[in-house]
Design a protein around this motif. Structure first.
Motif, mmCIF file in Angstrom:
data_model
loop_
_atom_site.group_PDB
_atom_site.id
_atom_site.type_symbol
_atom_site.label_atom_id
_atom_site.label_comp_id
_atom_site.label_asym_id
_atom_site.label_seq_id
_atom_site.Cartn_x
_atom_site.Cartn_y
_atom_site.Cartn_z
ATOM 1 N N LEU A 226 -43.318 61.011 22.979
ATOM 2 C CA LEU A 226 -44.078 62.308 22.447
ATOM 3 C C LEU A 226 -44.731 62.007 21.025
ATOM 4 C CD1 LEU A 226 -41.451 65.053 23.139
ATOM 5 C CD2 LEU A 226 -43.528 64.524 24.727
ATOM 6 N N THR A 227 -44.123 61.288 20.350
ATOM 7 C CA THR A 227 -44.637 60.874 18.906
ATOM 8 C C THR A 227 -45.604 59.613 18.933
ATOM 9 O OG1 THR A 227 -42.593 59.729 18.421
ATOM 10 C CG2 THR A 227 -42.720 62.059 17.740
ATOM 11 N N GLU A 228 -46.341 59.583 17.920
ATOM 12 C CA GLU A 228 -47.009 58.701 17.788
ATOM 13 C C GLU A 228 -46.772 57.577 16.194
ATOM 14 O OE1 GLU A 228 -51.665 58.205 17.410
ATOM 15 O OE2 GLU A 228 -51.554 59.680 19.069
ATOM 16 N N ASP A 229 -46.236 56.454 16.668
ATOM 17 C CA ASP A 229 -45.978 55.849 15.409
ATOM 18 C C ASP A 229 -46.907 55.819 14.107
ATOM 19 O OD1 ASP A 229 -43.852 55.120 17.155
ATOM 20 O OD2 ASP A 229 -44.333 53.032 17.139
ATOM 21 N N HIS A 230 -46.343 55.834 12.829
ATOM 22 C CA HIS A 230 -47.187 55.835 11.834
ATOM 23 C C HIS A 230 -47.021 54.507 11.358
ATOM 24 C CE1 HIS A 230 -46.372 60.562 11.610
ATOM 25 N NE2 HIS A 230 -47.587 60.222 12.056
ATOM 26 N N SER A 231 -47.534 53.607 11.967
ATOM 27 C CA SER A 231 -46.980 52.020 11.739
ATOM 28 C C SER A 231 -48.459 51.332 11.695
ATOM 29 C CB SER A 231 -46.337 51.246 12.735
ATOM 30 O OG SER A 231 -46.722 51.485 13.970
ATOM 31 N N LEU A 232 -48.487 50.180 10.967
ATOM 32 C CA LEU A 232 -49.644 49.356 10.948
ATOM 33 C C LEU A 232 -50.025 49.082 12.268
ATOM 34 C CD1 LEU A 232 -51.676 47.920 8.934
ATOM 35 C CD2 LEU A 232 -49.990 46.001 8.997
#
Ligand code: MG
Length: 362
Positions: free
Chosen positions: A136-142
């Motif tokens: 469900l979530t989108e990673d806040h990652s590079l």
């Protein structure tokens, strides 16, 4: 291994568990399971500071969500996470050994069947529905951002040396953007909140297989942690599992033997109204559009505008695309609202919008 299990009400069974893993000297993750909020947090910062940051995040969530006041679930979750961010920044400013500490947080509120998720960082929420696992979530990652821009394939991202670099966390900036997602649960749905200690080594397919088993949530937590440890347990592992079993036992109306005529007529009228309202609700909840939410491009569910002062839509997902980065054409269209054929259509339109993105002027 710290473990807690509970039972909020018959509608929801849940459990959480955390483990240091096989490599790290300390466990800097934290989790929370309570009738009002579930959460995982992955702390960072040396000398036990990560533990402090993740603990502040879950404690603040527990406190704020216990008495949310008149706030809606998304407002209460956002307020709690922003408050935790302030507390972490304050502590880091006060004590040298806490400087630079931070944490991710992924939290869920479930009220009857309304699921609201708030998240910052790369800890994830997944849902298993009809045997299929969806992130469900989108990673806040590079690596996720590079992947979204088409500069990395999912396989390259999974093995990238900088895959643990996150682009958003509590404890970095006073202003914190919190992503919100909403969904309606179906009986049988299984929600998973997890830190990257699980997802960096256990595939989505393996997670899906595990969650599809009809075991108790506490047992599913143990199995997931064991799978991460079998694969080396390179990081702290934390999971929260909740199964929504439905609450139709509370909603069943009592039987009446005699229906006075007038009452019958009134009930028929109310029923017609309820059917119309249900149809309208069904229509609204299947309708999606893109528009700004606090100057960011956001996916909304419902219809733009209001009737008799009632808003007919809710923010479903907020992107990091700011109004100032977009050409006038898109600013105008988004101010009116861009209709979509469904939630899946959003990614296509968002990727078109992203192509026109220009760096914001300072
Ligand atoms: Mg981690």
């Amino acid at each position: 291994m710290a473990r807690l299990r509970g039972r909020a009400e018959p509608a929801l069974l849940y459990a959480g568990s955390t483990d240091t893993g096989r490599v790290r000297p300390h466990n800097e993750d934290a989790f929370l399971v309570s009738p009002t909020v579930l959460a995982v947090a992955d702390g960072m910062g040396g000398h036990a500071a990560g533990e402090v940051a993740s603990r502040i995040a879950v404690d603040t969530l527990a406190r704020v969500m216990r008495k949310p006041g008149k706030k809606t679930a998304d407002e209460a979750l956002t307020a709690a996470i922003r408050e935790a961010n302030q507390v972490i920044l304050e502590r880091a400013g006060e004590y040298e050994r806490f400087s630079g500490m931070g944490t991710t947080v992924t939290a869920a509120s479930i009220i009857t069947r309304e699921l609201t998720i708030a998240h910052v960082g790369d800890s994830r929420a997944y849902i298993l529905r009809d045997g299929r696992l969806t992130q469900l979530t989108e990673d806040h990652s590079l690596v996720h951002e590079l992947m979204r821009e088409g500069r990395l394939t999912p396989e390259e991202a999974a093995n990238h040396p900088q895959r643990s670099v996150i682009t958003r966390a509590l404890g970095t900036e006073p202003e914190l953007e919190v992503d919100i997602l909403e969904d309606l649960l179906h009986p049988g749905d299984v929600l998973l909140l997890t830190t990257d200690g699980l997802t960096s080594v256990v595939t989505d397919e393996a997670i899906q297989r595990t969650l599809a088993d009809d075991a108790a949530p506490a047992e599913l937590c143990s199995r997931l942690i064991a799978q991460a440890n079998v694969r080396g347990g390179p990081d702290n592992i934390t999971v929260v599992v909740a199964r929504y079993v439905g609450d139709d036992t509370h909603a069943r109306p009592k039987k009446r033997r005699v229906w006075p005529r007038l009452l019958g007529v009134s009930l028929a009228f109310l029923l017609a109204l309820a059917v119309a309202a249900g149809a309208a609700y069904g229509y609204l909840s299947n309708n999606y559009y893109l528009a700004f939410s606090q100057d960011r491009v956001a996916l909304h569910r419902g219809l733009p505008g209001a009737v008799l002062g009632l808003r007919l839509s809710r923010v479903y997902r907020v992107t990091n695309i700011h109004r100032d980065e977009l050409p006038g054409f898109y600013q105008e269209r988004l101010t009116e609202g861009i209709p979509l054929t469904g939630a899946e259509d959003a990614d296509r339109v968002i990727s078109e919008i992203v192509l026109t993105r220009q760096p914001a002027r300072p």
